[in-house]
Design an enzyme around this catalytic site. Structure first.
Site, PDB file in Angstrom:
ATOM      1  N   ARG A  68      23.993  24.627  37.132  1.00 53.93           N
ATOM      2  CA  ARG A  68      25.419  24.292  37.083  1.00 53.93           C
ATOM      3  C   ARG A  68      25.932  24.713  35.712  1.00 53.93           C
ATOM      4  NH1 ARG A  68      28.433  20.479  34.449  1.00 53.93           N
ATOM      5  NH2 ARG A  68      30.099  19.365  35.525  1.00 53.93           N
TER       6      ARG A  68
ATOM      7  N   ASP B  19      28.393  24.644  32.996  1.00 55.47           N
ATOM      8  CA  ASP B  19      29.425  23.683  32.618  1.00 55.47           C
ATOM      9  C   ASP B  19      30.623  24.378  31.951  1.00 55.47           C
ATOM     10  OD1 ASP B  19      30.155  20.828  32.049  1.00 55.47           O
ATOM     11  OD2 ASP B  19      30.040  21.540  29.984  1.00 55.47           O
TER      12      ASP B  19
ATOM     13  N   GLU C 257      31.390  25.341  37.174  1.00 58.48           N
ATOM     14  CA  GLU C 257      32.175  24.113  37.007  1.00 58.48           C
ATOM     15  C   GLU C 257      33.459  24.549  36.310  1.00 58.48           C
ATOM     16  OE1 GLU C 257      33.526  20.258  35.093  1.00 58.48           O
ATOM     17  OE2 GLU C 257      32.685  21.917  33.968  1.00 58.48           O
TER      18      GLU C 257
ATOM     19  N   ASP D 181      33.029  12.791  36.319  1.00 69.00           N
ATOM     20  CA  ASP D 181      34.265  13.007  35.569  1.00 69.00           C
ATOM     21  C   ASP D 181      35.448  12.308  36.226  1.00 69.00           C
ATOM     22  OD1 ASP D 181      33.337  14.450  33.404  1.00 69.00           O
ATOM     23  OD2 ASP D 181      33.370  16.344  34.485  1.00 69.00           O
TER      24      ASP D 181
HETATM   25  C1  GLC Z   1      32.379  19.279  31.863  1.00 67.52           C
HETATM   26  C2  GLC Z   1      31.638  18.007  32.159  1.00 67.52           C
HETATM   27  C3  GLC Z   1      32.268  16.877  31.388  1.00 67.52           C
HETATM   28  C4  GLC Z   1      32.225  17.188  29.915  1.00 67.52           C
HETATM   29  C5  GLC Z   1      32.841  18.547  29.634  1.00 67.52           C
HETATM   30  C6  GLC Z   1      32.487  19.006  28.260  1.00 67.52           C
HETATM   31  O1  GLC Z   1      33.669  19.236  32.332  1.00 67.52           O
HETATM   32  O2  GLC Z   1      31.617  17.762  33.527  1.00 67.52           O
HETATM   33  O3  GLC Z   1      31.629  15.660  31.659  1.00 67.52           O
HETATM   34  O4  GLC Z   1      32.903  16.203  29.205  1.00 67.52           O
HETATM   35  O5  GLC Z   1      32.352  19.553  30.504  1.00 67.52           O
HETATM   36  O6  GLC Z   1      31.149  19.386  28.201  1.00 67.52           O
END
Ligand code: GLC
Length: 659
Positions: free
Chosen positions: A282, A284, A326, A396
């Site tokens: 995943r 991020d 993501e 989140d």
């Molecule tokens: C992504 C994660 C989140 C985090 C952000 C910064 O959106 O899902 O939880 O705060 O990245 O890493």
């Protein structure tokens, strides 16, 4: 593709490879490198071609791919080959995922492994273990502030535990998903520490500035991600005597991908985790990878090029490993993370369907599907060999990321409608049973998002508190209804841990000073296993939800029309409370399924004529593949009870067979 410049460079690079690498069996590696090198060279050149050390960097890039290939375990290499053969394997309806925090679900990774039978009991066969890499005790952003990409935090266990878990999931026919935090590191990462200590090499890994001139220019157009806790996009670092870019929290330093060394290091880290046995990574916060003055610094073209490069390289070393994007961004932007202008995915094979998620919540609040239908209609078609990760809740907040134009087309005023949704889910209306909390409130723009567990957002918490049996029953129905959507829409459903037993908001975080300021911890629970045992106790919400989901997952796996081959068609119906779509089976014309969902608290009707000439339903002899029962019909109308869903197929009267 054969192209002379890149090919002669490739020859040169292969000659330069260290002899101990060249001595190894690199057959598959060479074939794949040959196939992808043109693309790799083109992308790397586009991003870094102007640098004097371009060739050196390119050699280093190939070396990293080769070393990681040599280190890749033979079992994983076999898997790579199998997946190359059955390259559409992940589009199957047989995959059902769950995301969890290792320490929230069990105490640690060892505990997760022990609890795999629980996941299998439910039917989950894809496990996303939230970030487990080393991160600071306090400033961790739930694991997304990594201070060592090559090790597991001792809170969760060790690298051996991960290897064991990967072996165990593989044996059980499950997939393991792990996180790669590409956009930033913790300020306690060695690179940040060395940058702090004054090493130019590492200051160049980040965006560092002596004064506010450039940061101020960036700030003119960059939005704020955590306006309450970390306003702005830059942090003054006293020891370094410089400003550093920190888009998320002030302790998360953004990596500077203008520097090829950063890309190569992060590719190396990515391949390292691929070699630990992760089936899927995943990636991020991918929308943020490239920063440009004068833009929001999200969804930039170069961010896509970086991902394409990452994919091309990963395909050479570990082609069986997939990427999840993501990218919680606007609907038109999300599909671009599959890779534009490509027939097959060229960036990430899988992407979070944040649009669908937000639209579902809209339907819950409004009890109608106007915006849901509108939003789905506007969703661009995705590539063939690419799929959605459909989810309702995750660790989140819920961002109301649908398109303003769609909100208007659905008949609402965008600002007022978003305000209504936040107020609804934070329980500010008398008729709202939701118990969420506002997150990321931006007083300057009026934006806000929503925190809260699924069960608390649909009213289970309030219902239990009030001892209202009817309201409890209703919340359970809504929970199942929502899951029926992610299980039937097309793509991989990703459940969120705790939701399978109706876990309520967790308020423990308020007692921890490192978490108290971030209410996303409401939805990152510590599982109460005694409560989970109630899934065996007939009539409890835990039992109803767990068994309902178990049955639903089993049914999904047996419905080929739910595989994702872009085989979904929305059906326009007159009734605004219903969401109706048609899933056809590309390999068996008679295997189509009609999905009908009622978002209202009263029974609704659907004219069967809305189906037009779509096959077999003319017999009016329908069977719900979830319950095994036949729904009620009234004249030519289908009766859909409150918060009910149907997965309907035709049971031909003359044979009695279900097709
Ligand atoms: C992504 C994660 C989140 C985090 C952000 C910064 O959106 O899902 O939880 O705060 O990245 O890493």
């Amino acid at each position: 593709m054969y192209e002379q410049v890149s090919h002669s460079l490739l020859n040169h690079i292969l000659d330069e490879l260290k002899t101990e690498i060249r001595k190894r069996d690199l057959r598959h590696f060479y074939t794949r490198l040959g196939a992808n090198f043109y693309g790799i060279h083109l992308l790397f050149h586009h991003l870094y071609g102007k640098r004097d050390d371009f060739k050196e960097q390119m050699i280093h890039l190939v070396e990293v791919m080769a070393i990681r290939y040599v280190q890749r375990h033979v079992t994983l290499k076999q898997l790579d080959s199998e997946r190359e053969k059955h390259h559409n394997w992940f589009l199957s309806q047989e995959w059902v995922g769950m995301a969890l925090y290792a320490d929230g679900f069990a105490d640690n990774l060892e505990g997760v492994e022990e609890r795999l039978p629980y996941l299998q009991e439910l039917g989950v066969n894809m496990l996303h273990v939230m970030p487990v890499m080393v991160c600071p005790d306090g400033a961790s952003d739930g694991g997304y502030a990594v201070s060592d990409f090559r090790n597991v935090d001792e809170r969760f266990g060790s690298l051996e535990d991960i290897n064991r878990l990967a072996t165990s999931t593989r044996k059980r026919g499950m997939l393991l998903v792990m996180d790669m935090v590409l956009n930033h590191t913790s300020d306690e990462h060695e690179w940040a520490q060395r940058a702090r200590a004054g090493e130019q090499k590492y200051q160049d890994y980040y965006y560092t500035f002596n004064n506010r001139d450039i940061p101020d220019m960036f700030e003119e157009t960059m939005p704020e991600i955590f306006p309450e806790t970390s306003p702005g996009n830059f942090t003054w670092d006293e020891p370094m005597n410089k400003w550093v870019m920190t888009v998320f929290n002030h302790y998360q330093w953004d990596l500077n991908y203008n520097n090829p060394a950063v890309f190569i290091e992060m590719l190396d880290n990515t391949l390292f985790w691929a070699n630990q046995g992760a089936d899927i990574l995943r990636l991020d916060a991918v929308a943020f990878l490239w920063k440009k003055i004068g833009t929001t610094s999200q969804n930039e073209r170069e961010a896509h090029l970086l991902l394409q490069l990452m994919k091309d390289c990963c395909q050479v070393t570990a082609p069986g490993v997939l990427f999840i994007a993501e990218a919680i961004v606007a609907p038109v932007e999300i599909t671009k993370y599959f890779g534009e202008d490509a027939v097959i995915a060229k960036e990430c094979e899988i992407a979070y369907n944040a649009t669908f998620m937000a639209l579902i919540w809209d339907a819950v609040a409004t009890k109608n599907t106007k915006l849901l239908r509108q939003g789905i209609q506007s969703l661009p078609t995705k590539l063939d060999r690419a799929t959605w990760l459909n989810y309702l809740r995750c660790h989140d907040d819920i961002g109301l990321g649908f398109d303003d134009a769609d909100i208007q087309r659905a008949g609402y005023q965008p600002l007022a409608h978003r305000k209504f949704l936040v107020e609804f889910f934070t329980g500010q209306y008398d008729d709202s049973p939701a118990r969420g909390a506002p997150f990321g409130v931006n007083l300057k723009t009026g934006d806000a998002r929503i925190s809260g567990s699924l069960a608390s957002l649909v009213g289970l918490e309030a219902a239990i508190e009030q001892g209202d049996a009817e309201a409890i029953e209703q919340s359970v129905k809504v929970i199942l209804l929502l899951h029926s959507l992610i299980c039937s829409f097309g793509g991989m459903p990703l459940l969120y841990y705790g939701d399978e037993i109706g876990t309520l908001n967790d308020r423990e975080f308020l007692n921890d000073k490192n978490k108290a300021g971030d209410n996303r911890w409401m939805q990152r629970p510590k599982i109460d296993w005694q409560r989970a045992e109630r899934r065996h106790q007939h009539g409890t919400p835990e039992q109803q939800i767990f068994d309902g989901l178990k049955k639903m997952i089993a049914a999904r796996k047996g419905i080929p029309a739910f595989a994702d081959f872009n085989n979904r068609e929305l059906i326009e119906v007159d009734n605004p409370h219903l969401f109706v779509f048609w899933r056809s089976d590309p390999f068996m014309p008679l295997g189509s399924v009609l999905v009908v969902c009622n978002f209202d608290s009263s029974p609704q009707f659907m004219e069967l004529s809305a189906l037009g000439n779509r096959g077999m339903f003319e017999y009016g002899n329908l069977k719900d593949l979830y319950s095994g029962e036949s729904p009620r019909l009234f004249k030519q109308q289908l009766v859909v009870p409150p918060y009910q869903f149907y997965w309907l197929t035709d049971q031909r009267p003359e044979t009695g067979l279900t097709l």
